[in-house]
Design a protein around this motif. Sequence first.
Motif, short mmCIF file in Angstrom:
data_model
loop_
_atom_site.label_atom_id
_atom_site.label_comp_id
_atom_site.label_asym_id
_atom_site.label_seq_id
_atom_site.Cartn_x
_atom_site.Cartn_y
_atom_site.Cartn_z
N LEU A 93 107.32 94.00 25.90
CA LEU A 93 107.64 92.62 25.50
C LEU A 93 107.48 92.44 24.00
CD1 LEU A 93 105.80 90.65 28.34
CD2 LEU A 93 108.24 91.24 28.21
N MET A 94 108.30 91.55 23.47
CA MET A 94 108.24 91.23 22.03
C MET A 94 107.85 89.77 21.86
SD MET A 94 109.19 93.92 20.19
CE MET A 94 109.87 93.26 18.68
N PRO A 95 106.98 89.50 20.90
CA PRO A 95 106.59 88.09 20.68
C PRO A 95 107.60 87.35 19.81
CG PRO A 95 105.37 89.50 19.19
CD PRO A 95 106.22 90.42 20.03
N TYR A 96 107.76 86.09 20.11
CA TYR A 96 108.59 85.19 19.29
C TYR A 96 107.77 83.94 19.01
CZ TYR A 96 112.72 88.06 20.03
OH TYR A 96 113.63 89.12 20.03
N TYR A 97 107.88 83.48 17.78
CA TYR A 97 107.08 82.34 17.34
C TYR A 97 107.98 81.12 17.18
CZ TYR A 97 104.16 86.36 16.37
OH TYR A 97 103.47 87.54 16.49
N ASP B 163 120.02 83.31 28.65
CA ASP B 163 120.66 82.77 29.86
C ASP B 163 120.07 81.42 30.29
OD1 ASP B 163 118.16 83.48 30.82
OD2 ASP B 163 118.89 84.88 32.34
N GLY B 164 119.13 80.89 29.50
CA GLY B 164 118.54 79.60 29.80
C GLY B 164 117.28 79.66 30.61
N SER B 165 116.93 80.83 31.12
CA SER B 165 115.68 80.96 31.88
C SER B 165 114.50 80.98 30.91
CB SER B 165 115.70 82.23 32.73
OG SER B 165 115.82 83.38 31.90
N GLY B 166 113.32 80.72 31.46
CA GLY B 166 112.14 80.61 30.61
C GLY B 166 111.59 81.97 30.20
N ALA B 167 111.17 82.08 28.95
CA ALA B 167 110.46 83.27 28.48
C ALA B 167 109.01 83.18 28.96
CB ALA B 167 110.54 83.34 26.96
N GLN B 168 108.27 84.26 28.78
CA GLN B 168 106.88 84.28 29.22
C GLN B 168 105.99 83.63 28.18
OE1 GLN B 168 105.53 88.02 30.82
NE2 GLN B 168 103.38 87.59 30.33
N GLY C 90 103.24 72.81 14.17
CA GLY C 90 102.58 73.67 15.15
C GLY C 90 103.44 74.87 15.48
N CYS C 91 102.91 75.72 16.34
CA CYS C 91 103.61 76.94 16.72
C CYS C 91 103.16 77.35 18.12
CB CYS C 91 103.29 78.05 15.71
SG CYS C 91 104.05 79.65 16.08
N THR C 92 104.07 77.90 18.87
CA THR C 92 103.73 78.44 20.18
C THR C 92 104.36 79.83 20.31
OG1 THR C 92 103.69 77.96 22.55
CG2 THR C 92 105.73 77.46 21.38
N VAL C 93 103.73 80.69 21.12
CA VAL C 93 104.19 82.07 21.28
C VAL C 93 104.87 82.24 22.63
CG1 VAL C 93 103.50 84.50 21.30
CG2 VAL C 93 102.23 82.87 19.90
N SER C 94 106.03 82.88 22.61
CA SER C 94 106.71 83.24 23.85
C SER C 94 107.07 84.73 23.77
CB SER C 94 107.99 82.41 24.04
OG SER C 94 107.66 81.09 24.42
N LEU C 95 107.11 85.38 24.93
CA LEU C 95 107.41 86.81 24.99
C LEU C 95 108.75 87.03 25.69
CD1 LEU C 95 103.91 88.16 26.13
CD2 LEU C 95 104.76 87.83 23.80
N ALA C 96 109.53 87.96 25.16
CA ALA C 96 110.82 88.30 25.74
C ALA C 96 110.91 89.81 25.88
CB ALA C 96 111.96 87.78 24.86
N PRO C 97 111.64 90.31 26.87
CA PRO C 97 111.85 91.75 26.98
C PRO C 97 112.48 92.29 25.69
CG PRO C 97 112.60 90.64 28.96
CD PRO C 97 112.30 89.57 27.96
N ALA C 98 112.17 93.53 25.36
CA ALA C 98 112.66 94.12 24.12
C ALA C 98 114.18 94.12 24.06
CB ALA C 98 112.12 95.55 23.99
N ALA C 99 114.85 94.18 25.21
CA ALA C 99 116.31 94.19 25.23
C ALA C 99 116.90 92.79 25.13
CB ALA C 99 116.80 94.87 26.51
N SER C 100 116.08 91.77 25.11
CA SER C 100 116.55 90.39 25.03
C SER C 100 115.91 89.70 23.82
CB SER C 100 116.20 89.65 26.33
OG SER C 100 116.77 88.36 26.34
#
Length: 234
Positions: free
Chosen positions: A139-143, A170-175, A203-213
């Motif tokens: 997983l990769m983090p996104y801020y 695709d509109g689904s939620g990240a982790q 502010g900031c929040t962290v979400s994780l996405a698969p490396a391919a996404s």
Amino acid sequence: MNSSASRTSMRALAGLAVVGALTLTACNDNASSDATKSAAPTAAAPAPTSAAPTTPAAAPTTAAPSTPAAAPTASAPAAGGAPGTDAAAGTAAKIGDTLQVPFSSGSTKGTITLTVTSIEAGTQADLDSLKLGDKAKGLMPYYIHYKFTNVGATDLSYSSLTKIRGLLPDGSGAQDVALFGSFPKCSGKSLPAGFTNGQSAEGCTVSLAPAASKVAGAEYWSEPYTLGKGVVWK
């Protein structure tokens, strides 16, 4: 004589009075001229002197037309609705747009304007300090960075804005990642004291996405919105 005839006669007399006045002026000019001629001696009169040229009257100036006042421009409404109106559930905005939304944190309720300002990709190494172990594998983090302003009458001191999550293409939620303690890459602090109308914070929040996404958008789903039926930025 009836009143109509009387008015007609009066207008006729008024017209004759004007004509008479004009005629009288002309006669007076002639009479003055004739009197001058009759008083002149019979001897040959000297050659008349040339009349001094009269200075021509200045040409009338034309007033410049006034420039019409510019039409007032109406203030543009915030994305998703007119100014002062909460965005409806399902509203889609662009990253950088501002929406007015309800705010809820525990028993504290108010109104804010919210802007998702950017979504920044991190690296897997960023997650080392969070000690997520195998949960973060692949997983990769996104801020998700955002800014909000209190536009309601409620003091929002010490409350937190937590109902923001990342969205995959695709509109689904990240982790989601719940942050406890210090994480310099993405700090989501509670609001300070005195967070009243007009006060702003970031502010900031962290979400994780698969490396391919990737995390391509964000959703705010605080009450009265619900998860999956909030307002989104893409």
